[in-house]
Scaffold this active site. Structure first.
Site, PDB file in Angstrom:
ATOM      1  N   ASP A  20      89.207  25.311 -53.812  1.00 53.36           N
ATOM      2  CA  ASP A  20      89.558  24.221 -53.310  1.00 53.36           C
ATOM      3  C   ASP A  20      88.402  23.295 -53.138  1.00 53.36           C
ATOM      4  OD1 ASP A  20      89.461  24.741 -49.463  1.00 53.36           O
ATOM      5  OD2 ASP A  20      88.477  25.700 -51.101  1.00 53.36           O
ATOM      6  N   HIS A 251      79.330  30.125 -47.589  1.00 53.28           N
ATOM      7  CA  HIS A 251      80.690  30.950 -47.545  1.00 53.28           C
ATOM      8  C   HIS A 251      81.070  31.379 -48.919  1.00 53.28           C
ATOM      9  CE1 HIS A 251      81.352  29.878 -43.388  1.00 53.28           C
ATOM     10  NE2 HIS A 251      81.232  29.006 -43.374  1.00 53.28           N
TER      11      HIS A 251
HETATM   12  O1  RIB Z   1      85.909  29.038 -44.040  1.00 54.48           O
HETATM   13  C1  RIB Z   1      85.110  28.635 -44.887  1.00 54.48           C
HETATM   14  C2  RIB Z   1      86.103  28.256 -46.020  1.00 54.48           C
HETATM   15  O2  RIB Z   1      87.123  27.229 -45.929  1.00 54.48           O
HETATM   16  C3  RIB Z   1      85.435  27.979 -47.478  1.00 54.48           C
HETATM   17  O3  RIB Z   1      86.307  28.258 -48.593  1.00 54.48           O
HETATM   18  C4  RIB Z   1      85.311  26.406 -47.591  1.00 54.48           C
HETATM   19  O4  RIB Z   1      85.294  25.859 -48.945  1.00 54.48           O
HETATM   20  C5  RIB Z   1      86.703  26.119 -46.940  1.00 54.48           C
HETATM   21  O5  RIB Z   1      87.615  26.086 -47.838  1.00 54.48           O
HETATM   22 CA    CA Z   2      86.487  26.891 -50.362  1.00 49.58          CA
END
Ligand code: RIB
Ligand code: CA
Length: 325
Positions: A20, A251
């Site tokens: 995303d 992340h």
């Molecule tokens: O919590 C972090 C996640 O949420 C990552 O994938 C960031 O891109 C959002 O999608």
């Molecule tokens: Ca993400």
């Protein structure tokens, strides 16, 4: 097969990234594309940081920036499997999902196939060879698993960014963003009949890139790094304002680092269920850590490899080495 008759394991891991984009998604996608040990056979898109039409445009643009428009992009679901989309994270990633840098419209188009169809067809055509790397809400993955009951057995594995086993949430005090964006989908995925590895907040909030590291990325002269430098400026401001720190939690790239070198991680293995109720704990990932009087919801569920630690310095150098190429 080597002439000696010894089986030669593939030198590269074939992956489909479900994403995303999303600023940290962009880092992860470029990290994967610049790693010779990984072959990205497709990108599928989902809502989350932005609506699916925006994340699909961003995925196409990122592949154009990386000069990899040969990789197919399949657009995915526009809402969770059985609830409404909670809404984009514009404050974290910008209205456009890319730090409001004003990316031009992509020149390329997604393929006609839906993400779930692309996943099923690609995996069933190459049994055991494909690893899914979801770094957004898990709607497409769950839909694919439900569409094709043999998919779990045919997958090489799932390495996902999402969840929080032993630490607080980030989207709510209890739940991590990717999971709470579609808890029902996540609960299906954590029960898949293939190795599932969870790079959740337990590990991603131990993988920190400080300001100096981000400045190193900005110093690289390739198109990918220049785009990252532009969008990371927004993300760095978000962390400064929200958490009063100079730097970012890495992340999504953490899932790519796990695909490349799982020895950099500490892990535990437990079955995982997701709270799919409408209460304050909706979206929480719950591992069954020890025997208990009534563990029926976890009974029969496979262990999930839950990442709980990382050699952050080594993972950072692995990523920056790729991004500098
Ligand atoms: O919590 C972090 C996640 O949420 C990552 O994938 C960031 O891109 C959002 O999608
Ligand atoms: Ca993400």
């Amino acid at each position: 097969m080597l002439s000696s008759g010894v089986v030669e394991w593939p030198m590269t891991r074939k992956i489909i990234i479900d994403t995303d984009p999303g600023i940290d998604d962009a880092m992860a996608i470029f990290f994967a594309l610049a790693s010779p040990e990984i072959e990205v056979v497709g990108v599928t898109t989902i809502f989350g940081n932005a609506h699916t039409d925006v994340t699909t445009r961003n995925a196409l643009s990122l592949l154009e920036i990386a000069e990899r428009s040969d990789i197919p992009v399949a657009a995915g679901a526009s809402k969770p499997i059985s609830s409404e989309f909670r809404g984009p994270a514009a404050s974290v990633h910008g209205e456009d999902g890319q730090g409001n840098v004003g990316l031009p419209a992509p020149k390329t188009q997604p393929i006609e196939k839906r993400a779930c169809d692309f996943i099923v067809e690609t995996v069933m055509d190459d049994p055991g060879a494909i690893t899914l790397v979801p770094i957004g809400p898990l709607t497409n993955i769950a839909t694919a698993l439900e569409m094709e009951p043999r998919l779990g057995e045919a997958l090489g594995g799932i390495v996902l960014m999402g969840g929080n086993a032993f630490v607080p949430g980030n989207a709510t005090p209890v739940a991590e963003a990717n999971i709470v964006n579609d808890p029902e989908a996540a609960d299906i995925v954590f029960g898949a009949a293939c190795p599932v590895s969870m790079c959740g907040l337990d590990v991603t909030e131990k993988h920190f890139m400080d300001g100096e590291t981000l400045d190193r990325i900005a110093s690289y002269s390739n198109r990918r790094a220049r785009h990252l430098s532009a969008i990371l400026s927004w993300y760095r401001d978000f962390y400064r304002e929200w958490m009063n720190i100079d730097g970012i939690y890495v992340h999504d790239s953490t899932a790519i680092a796990y695909v490349l070198d799982p020895t950099l991680f500490e892990t535990v293995k437990h079955p995982v269920r997701v709270d799919t109720t409408a209460g304050i704990s909706r979206g929480k990932t719950w591992p069954a850590v020890r025997r208990s009087a009534d563990e029926r919801p976890w009974e029969g569920r496979p262990d999930v490899t839950i990442c709980t630690g990382i050699d952050s310095a080594a993972a950072t150098e692995l990523e920056l080495s790729a991004l500098s190429r």
